[in-house]
Design a protein around this motif. Structure first.
Motif, PDB file in Angstrom:
ATOM      1  N   PHE A  22      -8.045  -2.315  -1.125  1.00  0.00           N
ATOM      2  CA  PHE A  22      -7.670  -2.353   0.282  1.00  0.00           C
ATOM      3  C   PHE A  22      -7.505  -3.819   0.673  1.00  0.00           C
ATOM      4  CE2 PHE A  22      -8.452   1.970   1.890  1.00  0.00           C
ATOM      5  CZ  PHE A  22      -9.115   2.517   0.803  1.00  0.00           C
ATOM      6  N   PHE A  26      -4.890   0.534   2.984  1.00  0.00           N
ATOM      7  CA  PHE A  26      -4.879   0.973   1.593  1.00  0.00           C
ATOM      8  C   PHE A  26      -3.765   0.277   0.832  1.00  0.00           C
ATOM      9  CE2 PHE A  26      -5.457   3.705  -1.970  1.00  0.00           C
ATOM     10  CZ  PHE A  26      -4.183   3.973  -2.453  1.00  0.00           C
ATOM     11  N   MET A  40      -6.338   7.559   0.609  1.00  0.00           N
ATOM     12  CA  MET A  40      -5.984   6.293   1.240  1.00  0.00           C
ATOM     13  C   MET A  40      -6.950   5.917   2.347  1.00  0.00           C
ATOM     14  SD  MET A  40      -1.842   6.499   1.405  1.00  0.00           S
ATOM     15  CE  MET A  40      -0.860   6.743  -0.066  1.00  0.00           C
TER      16      MET A  40
END
Length: 124
Positions: A37, A47, A106
């Protein structure tokens, strides 16, 4: 628990290449996947990419497709993030995160352990 340590960040020129590393230790045998990230001031953690330890295709956030490559070295318990053609907007703090599963999404909430983060600054 899995302990993660990022390395490889720093000051780099736009257009160049940078490879970040995320070394995992601890209960890695229970780890399912690792993700990267990034975060810039005032923005939510974004993400970048994720990869599982046991195979399967990695996947990427829409904003980084084409320039970012995530890979792993299982014997070294290390995940890499290569960034090509660096852009000024790649500047930020990069974090690796680990999940024991069952999915690597994500969302930051999917991840159980986080590294301390590493700074990447892209200069013109």
């Amino acid at each position: 628990q899995v302990h993660l340590v990022e390395s490889g960040g720093g000051l780099v020129q736009a257009g160049g290449r940078l490879t970040l590393s995320c070394a995992a230790s601890g209960r890695t045998n229970r780890s399912y996947a690792v993700a990267w990230f990034r975060q810039t001031p005032g923005k939510e953690r974004e993400f970048v990419a994720a990869i599982t330890w046991r195979g399967g295709a990695p996947y990427y956030g829409d904003s980084v497709k084409g320039r970012f490559t995530i890979s792993r070295d299982n014997p070294k318990n290390t995940v890499y993030l290569q960034i090509d053609s660096l852009e000024l907007t790649d500047t930020g703090d990069y974090y690796c995160a680990e999940t024991s599963g069952p999915a690597a999404t994500m969302s930051p909430r999917s991840y159980d352990s986080w590294g301390q983060g590493i700074k990447v600054t892209v200069s013109s």
